[in-house]
Design an enzyme around this catalytic site. Structure first.
Site, PDB file in Angstrom:
ATOM      1  N   HIS A 246      -1.767 -52.745  -1.940  1.00  0.00           N
ATOM      2  CA  HIS A 246      -1.056 -51.921  -2.935  1.00  0.00           C
ATOM      3  C   HIS A 246      -0.860 -50.489  -2.438  1.00  0.00           C
ATOM      4  CE1 HIS A 246      -2.094 -55.177  -5.772  1.00  0.00           C
ATOM      5  NE2 HIS A 246      -3.273 -55.130  -5.178  1.00  0.00           N
TER       6      HIS A 246
ATOM      7  N   LYS B  60      10.591 -30.083  12.363  1.00  0.00           N
ATOM      8  CA  LYS B  60      10.656 -31.536  12.139  1.00  0.00           C
ATOM      9  C   LYS B  60      10.509 -32.373  13.413  1.00  0.00           C
ATOM     10  CE  LYS B  60      11.699 -33.382   8.710  1.00  0.00           C
ATOM     11  NZ  LYS B  60      12.943 -33.370   7.937  1.00  0.00           N
TER      12      LYS B  60
ATOM     13  N   GLU C 265      13.515 -45.487  11.558  1.00  0.00           N
ATOM     14  CA  GLU C 265      14.395 -45.505  10.389  1.00  0.00           C
ATOM     15  C   GLU C 265      15.633 -46.354  10.651  1.00  0.00           C
ATOM     16  OE1 GLU C 265      13.640 -41.208   8.330  1.00  0.00           O
ATOM     17  OE2 GLU C 265      14.532 -41.215  10.312  1.00  0.00           O
TER      18      GLU C 265
END
Ligand code: ARG
Length: 458
Positions: free
Chosen positions: A156, A283, A290
């Site tokens: 979970h 970044k 992705e």
């Protein structure tokens, strides 16, 4: 140039239909397979006497030259020839004249096109199988290198129990191994020869399908001529295999994306495999992962596209079937390049053991081990679960770890607890206490590592 099927037509094709219907702009991908199929067909025609020896020689020589020119990108395809099959034939006719006009004896583009696609699919299945092996070897290399690293395992997406990172990586090895098995299985049904089914009914000419089968390395014939020209199950199965591979890759990508967030901080992307932002200087973006995750959409889409084309198609060949090609070409290309990148990327991923230790120490990952300790002391599991839960609450409320609760308080919660309990309250020590088959602890993981290394050695 007049069309090869011009006989019964007076007028010419509307240029819009010509542009709309042509497939040569994409089925040129099948050029090599088309020539190979024609070579086998021509040899067979000669063997059964439908082609003279000289004619056959001229055809074979012409096809070999076309093949060479195609390989070098020297062939110009004219959309007026519709597809790769008529393009090759037109080119052959231009080069050798009369004998070329006999090549299409006893065959149709309906059995020809799907023969080409089966030849192409089996080759690509083998290539993807090898790509998967490389990804598995990369996963094994990282698992081996980080053999001792313990991380929180999640259910979970909540910290659950301590596991070896290697077990997590080996879970993907299992998935990719199943993908390879599926490709193997699908290849068996792919590797059957449709050529010789003709348009749909077979032919009155005495062709020898067995000979063509042997020449092209197919395991068996497609037995029913009508099924042979309309069956695309092998393409659906290939796409289903690819879709599941893409889903597995996507899940792995998501795991790694989570690990490399600043919130998780469990792993770091190498410079070579991350990209910067055009506006935010700090970044490090996981673009490969992705994109791998994102491209899964088009691979699943390709499977759905082909199933949708087939649904409701009456037997036998219908032009709809031309729509089988672009989805499978695209899906294969997509999965192939994704796997190639993944195999190169994985070994560059760097893990942070200090951060792993910190994550392990928060979130009571030893609570299950405590409950199992109580079971060993004779408590029924439900009661043990309850005691461990209460102790977790006590620790949480007082800002402590389980192991910081004193023996006296422990005994107050359950008098079966002895001071040997503290040995179990070390999340980093827990994995070595796992004993069940296939567990996430070191002995089991080392066995799995050794066994996979043996299985994947060539
Ligand atoms: N380009 C066609 C395809 O890809 C080849 C078969 C066409 N057959 C026909 N009778 N028009 O499916």
């Amino acid at each position: 140039m007049p069309k090869m099927w011009k006989g019964r037509f007076k007028g010419s094709t509307h240029p819009l239909l010509e542009a709309f219907g042509q497939s040569v702009s994409f089925d040129r991908e099948l050029g090599r397979q088309d020539v190979a199929g024609s070579i086998a067909h021509a040899r067979m025609l000669a063997a059964v006497g439908l082609l003279g020896a000289g004619e056959c020689r001229a055809i074979l020589k012409g096809l070999a030259a076309i093949s060479r020119d195609m390989e070098r990108g020297k062939l110009v395809f004219d959309p007026a020839n519709e597809d790769i099959h008529m393009s090759v034939e037109a080119e052959l006719t231009a080069r050798i004249g009369e004998p070329a006009k006999k090549l299409h004896t006893g065959r149709s583009r309906n059995d020809q096109t799907v023969t080409d696609l089966r030849l192409w699919a089996r080759e690509r299945q083998d290539a993807i199988r090898e790509r998967l092996r490389r990804v598995m070897l990369s996963l094994l290399a990282v698992a081996e290198r980080e053999k001792r690293l313990i991380i929180p395992g999640y259910t979970h997406l909540q910290r659950a129990q301590p596991v070896l990172l290697a077990q997590h990586l080996l879970a993907y090895v299992e998935m990719f191994a199943r993908d390879r098995e599926r490709l193997d299985d699908c290849r068996r049904r792919t590797n059957r020869l449709p050529l010789g089914a003709g348009a749909l009914a077979g032919t009155t000419l005495p062709i020898d399908r067995e000979m063509v089968r042997r020449e092209l390395g197919f395991d068996a014939l497609c037995e029913n001529s009508m099924d042979a020209v309309s069956d695309r199950d092998f393409a659906v199965e290939t796409l289903a295999c690819l879709a599941l591979i893409a889903v597995h890759v996507s899940r792995l990508a998501e795991d790694v994306i989570l690990w490399t967030t600043s919130e998780w901080g469990l792993a770091k992307l190498d410079d070579a495999w991350s990209t910067g932002s055009s506006i935010m200087p700090q970044k490090r973006n996981p673009d490969l992962l992705e994109l791998a995750r994102g491209k899964t959409g088009r691979v699943i889409g390709a499977l759905v596209a082909l199933l949708t084309v087939l649904k409701g198609l009456p037997l036998t060949y219908n032009r709809d079937l031309q729509e089988d090609k672009e989805p499978i070409f695209d899906a294969v290309r997509t999965v192939d390049s994704t796997l190639e990148c993944l195999a190169a990327f994985l070994p560059t991923l760097r893990f942070n053991p200090e951060r792993a230790a910190r994550l392990l120490d928060e979130g009571f990952l030893d609570a299950t081990a405590l409950a199992e300790y109580l079971v060993e002391k004779g408590l029924p599991f439900r009661a043990a679960h309850e005691v461990s839960g209460k102790l977790v609450r006590l620790a949480e409320d007082s800002g402590r770890k389980l192991r910081e609760i004193g023996l006296r308080e422990m005994v107050a919660a359950c008098r079966l607890i002895k001071d040997d309990v503290f040995a179990r309250l070390e999340p980093s020590g827990t994995p070595s206490n796992y004993v069940s088959a296939g567990n996430a602890g070191p002995a089991s993981v080392n066995r799995a590592l050794a066994s996979w290394k043996k299985k994947l050695a060539k």
